[in-house]
Design a protein around this motif. Structure first.
Motif, PDB file in Angstrom:
ATOM      1  N   SER A 109       0.855  -1.198   0.000  1.00 10.85           N
ATOM      2  CA  SER A 109       0.000   0.000   0.000  1.00 10.85           C
ATOM      3  C   SER A 109       0.890   1.248   0.000  1.00 10.85           C
TER       4      SER A 109
ATOM      5  N   PHE B 287      -4.323  -8.241   3.249  1.00 12.48           N
ATOM      6  CA  PHE B 287      -5.449  -7.923   2.362  1.00 12.48           C
ATOM      7  C   PHE B 287      -6.168  -9.212   1.982  1.00 12.48           C
TER       8      PHE B 287
ATOM      9  N   HIS C 214      -8.298  -5.964   6.845  1.00 14.73           N
ATOM     10  CA  HIS C 214      -8.587  -4.518   6.863  1.00 14.73           C
ATOM     11  C   HIS C 214     -10.098  -4.256   6.911  1.00 14.73           C
ATOM     12  N   LYS C 215     -10.890  -5.324   6.840  1.00 13.08           N
ATOM     13  CA  LYS C 215     -12.357  -5.155   6.831  1.00 13.08           C
ATOM     14  C   LYS C 215     -13.013  -5.690   8.106  1.00 13.08           C
TER      15      LYS C 215
ATOM     16  N   PRO D 151      -0.067   4.490   0.146  1.00 16.04           N
ATOM     17  CA  PRO D 151      -0.430   5.421   1.216  1.00 16.04           C
ATOM     18  C   PRO D 151       0.139   4.992   2.580  1.00 16.04           C
TER      19      PRO D 151
ATOM     20  N   LYS E 261     -10.002   0.787   4.811  1.00 17.69           N
ATOM     21  CA  LYS E 261      -8.756   0.926   4.050  1.00 17.69           C
ATOM     22  C   LYS E 261      -7.603   1.215   4.999  1.00 17.69           C
ATOM     23  N   VAL E 262      -6.408   0.881   4.543  1.00 21.92           N
ATOM     24  CA  VAL E 262      -5.203   1.271   5.277  1.00 21.92           C
ATOM     25  C   VAL E 262      -4.478   2.357   4.489  1.00 21.92           C
ATOM     26  N   PRO E 263      -3.685   3.185   5.197  1.00 24.93           N
ATOM     27  CA  PRO E 263      -3.294   3.091   6.594  1.00 24.93           C
ATOM     28  C   PRO E 263      -4.344   3.683   7.538  1.00 24.93           C
TER      29      PRO E 263
ATOM     30  N   GLU F 219      -6.593   8.039   6.452  1.00 20.09           N
ATOM     31  CA  GLU F 219      -6.133   8.923   5.367  1.00 20.09           C
ATOM     32  C   GLU F 219      -4.663   9.289   5.613  1.00 20.09           C
ATOM     33  N   SER F 220      -3.832   8.785   4.709  1.00 18.16           N
ATOM     34  CA  SER F 220      -2.386   8.887   4.923  1.00 18.16           C
ATOM     35  C   SER F 220      -1.889  10.318   5.121  1.00 18.16           C
TER      36      SER F 220
END
Ligand SMILES: N[C@@H](CCC(=O)N[C@@H](CS)C(=O)NCC(=O)O)C(=O)O
Length: 219
Positions: free
Chosen positions: A9, A33, A38-39, A11, A51-53, A64-65
């Motif tokens: 990822s 993933f 992540h869910k 971000p 979502k990551v990070p 939100e990175s």
């Protein structure tokens, strides 16, 4: 502080690099993933988009990175990633937003079809993306003419936002399937020599190795 991330990822990579530069002590939570870690309910309670990070710091939750870069910069001000003066902050944000708005889409139009095995279906789109990709890379190359980093003489958030985008592109360009596509990207050292040196500078950051996407090491 717990930082949740996923291998590959971009971000998330930004945030891990920021933590390395600032030597932030944190608990690294590498999520799969594939297993959809992540869910989970816990992750959705941190980031409803799953979502990551993402991070948890005490009671505080954030995703939100770029927001995470801001948070780390406020909490751990040295070395600064966004600058201290009005001019430096504005210049850094200008480059951050340019990378997010223009560089990212231009590079991912080429890297995604390669990384996600979308060829030959997406070959026409990929080829149409080459000119915009080179236009954006040429801008970065020009930015690096007078200084080592995208904004002046120190690593900044702008470098961290842009770097994973370039790395994903290079990973795609190095795939055997990319060999005959005429990307005009490799070797980076001769196509974009300043970018190649900038990349090496980031790779030399202390703690960089721990930020590198683990599954990329496997090929
Ligand atoms: N704008 C977000 C993008 C985050 C993002 O797209 N993360 C991806 C990995 S690169 C993700 O978690 N995707 C999993 C999914 O959407 O299911 C940021 O900068 O943090």
């Amino acid at each position: 502080m717990q930082i949740f991330w996923g291998s590959g990822s971009g971000p998330a990579w930004r945030v891990l690099l920021a933590a390395a530069i600032k030597k932030v002590p944190y608990d690294s939570k590498l999520l799969s993933f594939q297993k959809r870690e992540h869910k989970t309910e816990q992750m959705l309670s941190i980031n409803p988009r799953g979502k990551v990070p993402a991070l948890i710091d005490g009671d505080f939750k954030l995703y939100e990175s770029i927001a995470m870069l801001v948070y780390l910069d406020e909490k751990f001000p040295e070395p600064t990633l966004f600058g201290k003066t009005a001019e430096d902050k504005a210049r850094t944000w200008c480059r951050v937003m340019e990378a997010e708005s223009y560089l990212g889409p231009a590079l991912s139009n080429v890297s995604r079809p390669l990384l996600f095995n979308l060829l030959p279906d997406k070959e026409a789109e990929l080829k149409a993306g080459l000119a915009p990709m080179h236009e954006e890379l040429a801008r970065l190359e020009a930015d690096l003419a007078d200084h080592d980093w995208l904004v002046g003489s120190r690593v900044s958030a702008a470098d961290l936002v842009a770097f994973p985008m370039l790395m994903a592109l290079l990973r795609g360009a190095n795939k055997p399937i990319a060999k005959d596509l005429g990307l005009g990207l490799l070797p980076l050292e001769s196509r974009y020599p300043r970018l190649a040196k900038w990349k090496s500078r980031i790779e030399a950051i202390e703690g960089y190795e721990a930020t590198y996407p683990p599954h990329w090491r496997e090929g």
